[in-house]
Design an enzyme around this catalytic site. Structure first.
Site, PDB file in Angstrom:
ATOM      1  N   GLN A  41       0.793  -1.224   0.000  1.00  0.00           N
ATOM      2  CA  GLN A  41       0.000   0.000   0.000  1.00  0.00           C
ATOM      3  C   GLN A  41       0.834   1.289   0.000  1.00  0.00           C
ATOM      4  OE1 GLN A  41      -2.660  -1.772   3.251  1.00  0.00           O
ATOM      5  NE2 GLN A  41      -4.106  -0.504   2.135  1.00  0.00           N
ATOM      6  N   ASP A  74       2.422   0.914  -8.089  1.00  0.00           N
ATOM      7  CA  ASP A  74       3.794   0.829  -8.608  1.00  0.00           C
ATOM      8  C   ASP A  74       4.706   1.830  -7.906  1.00  0.00           C
ATOM      9  OD1 ASP A  74       2.770  -1.014 -10.332  1.00  0.00           O
ATOM     10  OD2 ASP A  74       3.244   0.086 -12.182  1.00  0.00           O
ATOM     11  N   ARG A  99       3.751  -0.134  12.974  1.00  0.00           N
ATOM     12  CA  ARG A  99       3.391  -1.422  12.380  1.00  0.00           C
ATOM     13  C   ARG A  99       3.521  -1.303  10.866  1.00  0.00           C
ATOM     14  NH1 ARG A  99      -2.189  -3.795  10.688  1.00  0.00           N
ATOM     15  NH2 ARG A  99      -1.517  -5.876  10.076  1.00  0.00           N
ATOM     16  N   HIS A 144       0.869  -9.456   4.385  1.00  0.00           N
ATOM     17  CA  HIS A 144      -0.242  -8.501   4.293  1.00  0.00           C
ATOM     18  C   HIS A 144      -0.684  -8.425   2.821  1.00  0.00           C
ATOM     19  CE1 HIS A 144      -2.154  -4.868   6.477  1.00  0.00           C
ATOM     20  NE2 HIS A 144      -2.752  -4.961   5.302  1.00  0.00           N
ATOM     21  N   GLU A 189      -5.355 -10.324   8.713  1.00  0.00           N
ATOM     22  CA  GLU A 189      -6.755 -10.531   8.334  1.00  0.00           C
ATOM     23  C   GLU A 189      -6.992 -11.764   7.458  1.00  0.00           C
ATOM     24  OE1 GLU A 189      -8.683  -7.033   6.823  1.00  0.00           O
ATOM     25  OE2 GLU A 189      -8.325  -5.926   8.673  1.00  0.00           O
ATOM     26  N   ASN A 322      -7.945  -6.109  14.235  1.00  0.00           N
ATOM     27  CA  ASN A 322      -8.278  -4.980  13.367  1.00  0.00           C
ATOM     28  C   ASN A 322      -9.788  -4.803  13.407  1.00  0.00           C
ATOM     29  OD1 ASN A 322      -5.623  -5.065  12.561  1.00  0.00           O
ATOM     30  ND2 ASN A 322      -6.047  -5.608  10.424  1.00  0.00           N
ATOM     31  N   TYR A 324     -13.042  -1.738  12.645  1.00  0.00           N
ATOM     32  CA  TYR A 324     -13.369  -0.385  12.193  1.00  0.00           C
ATOM     33  C   TYR A 324     -14.806   0.007  12.479  1.00  0.00           C
ATOM     34  CZ  TYR A 324      -9.064  -0.422   9.368  1.00  0.00           C
ATOM     35  OH  TYR A 324      -7.756  -0.457   8.957  1.00  0.00           O
ATOM     36  N   GLU A 391      -5.415  -2.284  13.968  1.00  0.00           N
ATOM     37  CA  GLU A 391      -5.973  -1.344  12.987  1.00  0.00           C
ATOM     38  C   GLU A 391      -7.314  -0.815  13.453  1.00  0.00           C
ATOM     39  OE1 GLU A 391      -6.362  -2.601   8.872  1.00  0.00           O
ATOM     40  OE2 GLU A 391      -4.390  -3.552   8.937  1.00  0.00           O
TER      41      GLU A 391
HETATM   42  C1  PNW Z   1      -7.882  -3.824   6.184  1.00  0.00           C
HETATM   43  N1  PNW Z   1     -14.055  -4.937   4.517  1.00  0.00           N
HETATM   44  O1  PNW Z   1      -8.574  -4.308   5.056  1.00  0.00           O
HETATM   45  C2  PNW Z   1      -6.442  -4.012   5.782  1.00  0.00           C
HETATM   46  O2  PNW Z   1      -5.683  -4.725   6.719  1.00  0.00           O
HETATM   47  C3  PNW Z   1      -5.763  -2.757   5.368  1.00  0.00           C
HETATM   48  O3  PNW Z   1      -4.745  -3.094   4.457  1.00  0.00           O
HETATM   49  C4  PNW Z   1      -6.763  -1.795   4.767  1.00  0.00           C
HETATM   50  O4  PNW Z   1      -6.177  -0.677   4.184  1.00  0.00           O
HETATM   51  C5  PNW Z   1      -7.711  -1.407   5.891  1.00  0.00           C
HETATM   52  O5  PNW Z   1      -8.304  -2.546   6.496  1.00  0.00           O
HETATM   53  C6  PNW Z   1      -8.820  -0.473   5.447  1.00  0.00           C
HETATM   54  O6  PNW Z   1      -9.655  -1.110   4.543  1.00  0.00           O
HETATM   55  C7  PNW Z   1      -9.933  -4.415   4.991  1.00  0.00           C
HETATM   56  O7  PNW Z   1     -14.561  -4.925   3.368  1.00  0.00           O
HETATM   57  C8  PNW Z   1     -10.506  -4.478   3.718  1.00  0.00           C
HETATM   58  O8  PNW Z   1     -14.804  -5.112   5.532  1.00  0.00           O
HETATM   59  C9  PNW Z   1     -11.861  -4.656   3.566  1.00  0.00           C
HETATM   60  C10 PNW Z   1     -12.672  -4.763   4.682  1.00  0.00           C
HETATM   61  C11 PNW Z   1     -12.121  -4.696   5.950  1.00  0.00           C
HETATM   62  C12 PNW Z   1     -10.750  -4.514   6.091  1.00  0.00           C
END
Ligand code: PNW
Length: 488
Positions: A41, A74, A99, A144, A189, A322, A324, A391
């Site tokens: 990323q 890239d 991290r 990752h 994940e 992780n 969110y 995360e």
């Molecule tokens: C995580 N969803 O990915 C990853 O570990 C990171 O690389 C990413 O940038 C971050 O969360 C934010 O997305 C996810 O669809 C990708 O629920 C998709 C999902 C959750 C986490």
């Protein structure tokens, strides 16, 4: 009537702000504060100095229309050439850990340690040394999402040999970088990588997801045994599990059961084998039943042998999570038997109400209260493990510098984390905001930005600029507290 509505409104605002008051207690002195990124990323340098291609190089080059803005990483934030600038920013923020992840094909272009790319090794050696000399602890993810394409050509994670490939790679990482790295994360994940994250790689729902999760589980456990038993190293090794909190729609037994079942199917898929041994009972029963009705002569779940169960149990030194957001969940009627599907095996409906605060990504609604419930569930389910939040973060589509929504997100999520520590006795040892800087957000390309630091992707210098939220986070770290008026 309108007066009544007015009164109800006033009362409910009063009530919600009272219960939402930001926690003003100081975090413990030894609490770990960090920021996260991952190799694909941010690094760029996709073919620099002998790096091999990863599946993400391949996907973005062969299939650009698969990515929302058709772009690739890239170059991305060019951290392969700018890691010193990144570390200077971390230093300004005052974090005590960073991290990041190692790109497998950057150090082992073919996937195997008989062919080491020395410039790639040197990059991570320099990065780690520079972090250390600035007093920042490296927390290193080994996998990752960026599998060497050479291994994908041999069926990737679906191949049972993946366990051995990862064993060789992890042994190489431990031996090469282990003297200076004390926190290792094996796989990021697995749940996402084995379900929605299979992306353009061909996979069969309800079949390959179970194979993939089993291979990740055994790969992780093998790495853990190599680290502690073969190499007798002294740091800690964990795997990064992820998902949402799943809130029952009502208090009915059905919905409560749907919530618990979802937690077991997602968090418990690997959490249960790691902490309690074997897959969760409800999952084994449901997948076995549906498999039988579908005409399979054994369960699609990939039953673990008693040796595998014993081998995997107890191999997580800390619980890396992780998370969110939150979803509502409810019981639905049993799906008719037909083609296999992991979602049918789970058999619930989950959704996010449209009045929840949205962000720059569909799946990410701002629901800070779910954090406390999730932490409490992990504590109760797995006998109070140390939890590192690896995360948590907020995305917008602009990368704007006046990012008050992100600042509020950080404050409110950390407030519920502090509540969980204070009122529920959850052992949270640290927090890593995702992400240090704006970067390539997988299928969303550069349309979703998580950074507390803005990166100008149209500028050849990839200039970094601090956002408002970075100043807030810096202050939180310095005071170990979310508000100006703190209590010890
Ligand atoms: C995580 N969803 O990915 C990853 O570990 C990171 O690389 C990413 O940038 C971050 O969360 C934010 O997305 C996810 O669809 C990708 O629920 C998709 C999902 C959750 C986490």
């Amino acid at each position: 009537m309108s007066l009544l509505i007015f009164l109800v409104l006033i009362l409910s605002i009063g009530a919600s702000s009272a219960s939402n008051a930001t926690n003003n207690k100081r975090f413990p002195e030894n609490f770990l504060w960090g920021c996260g990124t991952s190799a694909y990323q941010i690094e760029g340098g996709w073919n620099a100095d002998g790096k091999g291609p990863s599946i993400w190089d391949n996907i973005t080059h062969e299939n650009p229309n698969f990515i929302k803005d058709g772009k690739n990483a890239d170059v991305s934030a060019d951290s392969y050439h700018k890691y010193e600038v990144d570390i200077a920013m971390l230093k300004e923020l005052g974090v005590n850990f960073y991290r990041f992840s190692i790109s497998w094909p950057r150090v082992l272009p073919t996937g195997f340690p008989d062919n080491v790319n020395q410039p790639g090794v040197l990059y991570y050696k320099n990065l780690i040394a520079e972090l250390r000399s600035n007093g920042i602890e490296p927390v290193v993810t080994m996998y990752h999402n960026d599998l060497p394409q050479t291994l994908q050509d041999r069926d990737g994670i679906k191949n049972p040999d993946f366990v051995d490939w990862f064993a060789q790679y992890s042994r190489f990482c431990f031996q090469t970088f282990g003297d200076d790295v004390h926190y290792w994360l094996t796989i990021n994940e697995p749940y996402v990588a084995c379900t929605i994250g299979f992306y353009s790689v061909v996979y069969v729902d309800g079949i390959d997801d179970y194979v993939c999760m089993k291979n990740f589980l055994l790969a992780h456990a093998t790495a853990w045994h190599i680290y502690h038993e073969e190499l007798k190293m002294k740091g800690k090794v964990g795997i990064v599990l992820n998902s949402n909190w799943f809130e029952p729609e009502t208090n009915s037994t059905e919905d409560l059961e749907a919530s618990e079942r979802t937690m077991q199917f997602i968090w418990g898929w690997l959490g249960h084998p790691l902490y309690k041994g074997d897959y969760p009972e409800i999952m084994k029963i449901r997948v076995a039943n549906r498999s039988k009705l579908e005409g399979y002569n054994q369960s699609r779940i990939q039953e673990l042998t008693s040796e595998e169960i014993a081998f995997a149990k107890g191999t997580n030194d800390f619980f890396a999570a992780n998370t969110y957001t939150t979803s509502m969940v409810k019981r639905i009627p049993e799906a008719p038997i037909g083609t296999p599907s992991h979602n049918k095996d789970l058999g619930v409906e989950s959704y996010q109400p449209s009045n929840w605060q949205s962000t720059g990504l569909d799946w990410l609604k701002v629901v800070p209260w779910g954090m406390r419930k999730l932490l409490k569930w992990i504590k109760n389910e797995y006998s109070n493990p140390p939890i590192l939040i690896t995360e948590n973060g907020y995305a917008d589509s602009t990368g704007e510098l006046e990012d008050t929504s992100r600042m509020n997100y950080i404050r409110d999520y950390l407030s519920y984390i502090r509540d969980a520590m204070e009122y529920d006795g959850v052992n949270v040892i640290g927090y890593s905001y995702w992400s240090l800087m704006d970067n390539f957000e997988w299928v969303s390309g550069y349309t979703a930005k998580f950074g507390v630091i803005n990166v100008n992707f149209t500028d050849p210098e990839r200039t970094r600029t601090r956002k408002l939220s970075s100043y807030y986070y810096e202050k939180v770290i310095r005071n170990r507290c979310l508000v100006d008026d703190c209590q010890d």
